[in-house]
Design a protein around this motif. Structure first.
Motif, PDB file in Angstrom:
ATOM      1  N   ILE A  10       0.897  -1.218  -0.013  1.00  0.00           N
ATOM      2  CA  ILE A  10      -0.031   0.080  -0.025  1.00  0.00           C
ATOM      3  C   ILE A  10       0.824   1.366   0.092  1.00  0.00           C
ATOM      4  N   ARG A  11       0.500   2.402  -0.634  1.00  0.00           N
ATOM      5  CA  ARG A  11       1.287   3.408  -0.689  1.00  0.00           C
ATOM      6  C   ARG A  11       0.203   4.882  -0.842  1.00  0.00           C
ATOM      7  N   VAL A  12       0.856   6.060  -0.703  1.00  0.00           N
ATOM      8  CA  VAL A  12       0.418   7.163  -1.078  1.00  0.00           C
ATOM      9  C   VAL A  12       1.583   7.928  -1.603  1.00  0.00           C
ATOM     10  N   SER A  13       1.392   8.739  -2.689  1.00  0.00           N
ATOM     11  CA  SER A  13       2.561   9.241  -3.208  1.00  0.00           C
ATOM     12  C   SER A  13       2.772  10.618  -3.002  1.00  0.00           C
ATOM     13  N   THR A  14       1.890  11.297  -2.182  1.00  0.00           N
ATOM     14  CA  THR A  14       2.091  12.733  -1.777  1.00  0.00           C
ATOM     15  C   THR A  14       1.514  12.785  -0.489  1.00  0.00           C
ATOM     16  N   VAL A  15       2.022  13.737   0.387  1.00  0.00           N
ATOM     17  CA  VAL A  15       1.385  14.154   1.642  1.00  0.00           C
ATOM     18  C   VAL A  15       0.084  14.514   1.467  1.00  0.00           C
ATOM     19  N   ASP A  16      -0.218  15.154   0.630  1.00  0.00           N
ATOM     20  CA  ASP A  16      -1.872  15.616   0.370  1.00  0.00           C
ATOM     21  C   ASP A  16      -2.525  14.458   0.193  1.00  0.00           C
ATOM     22  N   GLN A  17      -1.973  13.492  -0.659  1.00  0.00           N
ATOM     23  CA  GLN A  17      -2.903  12.227  -1.004  1.00  0.00           C
ATOM     24  C   GLN A  17      -3.036  11.630   0.749  1.00  0.00           C
ATOM     25  N   ALA A  18      -1.897  11.523   1.545  1.00  0.00           N
ATOM     26  CA  ALA A  18      -2.174  10.792   2.728  1.00  0.00           C
ATOM     27  C   ALA A  18      -3.241  11.611   3.660  1.00  0.00           C
ATOM     28  N   VAL A  19      -3.314  12.876   3.372  1.00  0.00           N
ATOM     29  CA  VAL A  19      -4.302  13.646   4.329  1.00  0.00           C
ATOM     30  C   VAL A  19      -5.559  13.538   3.593  1.00  0.00           C
ATOM     31  N   ASP A  20      -5.882  13.893   2.337  1.00  0.00           N
ATOM     32  CA  ASP A  20      -7.172  14.090   1.964  1.00  0.00           C
ATOM     33  C   ASP A  20      -7.504  13.090   0.938  1.00  0.00           C
ATOM     34  N   GLY A  21      -6.798  11.911   0.528  1.00  0.00           N
ATOM     35  CA  GLY A  21      -7.034  10.960  -0.066  1.00  0.00           C
ATOM     36  C   GLY A  21      -7.438   9.800   0.784  1.00  0.00           C
ATOM     37  N   ILE A  22      -6.863   8.714   0.232  1.00  0.00           N
ATOM     38  CA  ILE A  22      -7.171   7.254   1.031  1.00  0.00           C
ATOM     39  C   ILE A  22      -5.783   7.240   1.956  1.00  0.00           C
ATOM     40  N   SER A  23      -5.861   7.148   3.027  1.00  0.00           N
ATOM     41  CA  SER A  23      -4.585   6.963   4.088  1.00  0.00           C
ATOM     42  C   SER A  23      -4.166   5.819   3.754  1.00  0.00           C
ATOM     43  N   ILE A  24      -2.914   5.497   4.294  1.00  0.00           N
ATOM     44  CA  ILE A  24      -2.136   4.285   4.374  1.00  0.00           C
ATOM     45  C   ILE A  24      -3.338   3.062   5.434  1.00  0.00           C
ATOM     46  N   GLU A  25      -3.766   3.856   6.647  1.00  0.00           N
ATOM     47  CA  GLU A  25      -4.611   2.967   7.423  1.00  0.00           C
ATOM     48  C   GLU A  25      -5.865   2.579   6.664  1.00  0.00           C
ATOM     49  N   GLN A  26      -6.695   3.563   5.895  1.00  0.00           N
ATOM     50  CA  GLN A  26      -7.754   3.331   5.174  1.00  0.00           C
ATOM     51  C   GLN A  26      -7.471   2.360   4.137  1.00  0.00           C
ATOM     52  N   GLN A  27      -6.301   2.137   3.554  1.00  0.00           N
ATOM     53  CA  GLN A  27      -6.153   1.097   2.391  1.00  0.00           C
ATOM     54  C   GLN A  27      -5.787   0.050   2.876  1.00  0.00           C
ATOM     55  N   GLU A  28      -5.084  -0.137   4.331  1.00  0.00           N
ATOM     56  CA  GLU A  28      -4.906  -1.498   4.989  1.00  0.00           C
ATOM     57  C   GLU A  28      -6.244  -2.152   5.163  1.00  0.00           C
ATOM     58  N   ALA A  29      -7.331  -1.426   5.927  1.00  0.00           N
ATOM     59  CA  ALA A  29      -8.505  -1.819   6.272  1.00  0.00           C
ATOM     60  C   ALA A  29      -9.182  -2.458   5.037  1.00  0.00           C
ATOM     61  N   THR A  30      -9.223  -1.752   4.194  1.00  0.00           N
ATOM     62  CA  THR A  30      -9.920  -1.858   2.651  1.00  0.00           C
ATOM     63  C   THR A  30      -9.423  -3.379   2.139  1.00  0.00           C
ATOM     64  N   VAL A  31      -8.214  -3.324   2.017  1.00  0.00           N
ATOM     65  CA  VAL A  31      -7.630  -4.615   1.453  1.00  0.00           C
ATOM     66  C   VAL A  31      -7.887  -5.947   2.510  1.00  0.00           C
ATOM     67  N   LEU A  32      -7.606  -5.543   3.655  1.00  0.00           N
ATOM     68  CA  LEU A  32      -7.860  -6.732   4.555  1.00  0.00           C
ATOM     69  C   LEU A  32      -9.297  -7.102   4.412  1.00  0.00           C
TER      70      LEU A  32
END
Length: 69
Positions: A10-32
Motif C-alpha cells: 500500500i502507498r500514498v505518493s504525496t503528503v496531500d494524498q495521505a491527508v485528503d485521499g485514502i490514507s495508509i490505514e484506510q488502504q490496509e483496512a480495505t485490502v484486509l
C-alpha cells in the motif's frame, strides 16, 4: 487446508494524498476486508507500506524491510 500467505503493498505518493485521499490505514483496512471476504481469517500476510514517497525515489520498502503480520 493450505493457508495462503499474502503480500500487501500500500502507498500514498504525496503528503496531500495521505491527508485528503485514502490514507495508509484506510488502504490496509480495505485490502484486509477484501481478503477476508475470500479467505475468512484463514490467511497470513506481510504488509509493505510506502507512505508519502514518490515512485521514483530510493529503495522500495519491500527491498529493505519485511514486516510479518
Amino acid at each position: 487446508m493450505i493457508i495462503p500467505h499474502i503480500a500487501i503493498y500500500i502507498r500514498v505518493s504525496t503528503v496531500d494524498q495521505a491527508v485528503d485521499g485514502i490514507s495508509i490505514e484506510q488502504q490496509e483496512a480495505t485490502v484486509l476486508a477484501k481478503i477476508r471476504e475470500h479467505y475468512g481469517d484463514a490467511f497470513t500476510y506481510e504488509l509493505f507500506a510506502d507512505p508519502g514517497m514518490s515512485g521514483g525515489r530510493g529503495p522500495k520498502p519491500w527491498q529493505t524491510e519485511r514486516r510479518p503480520r
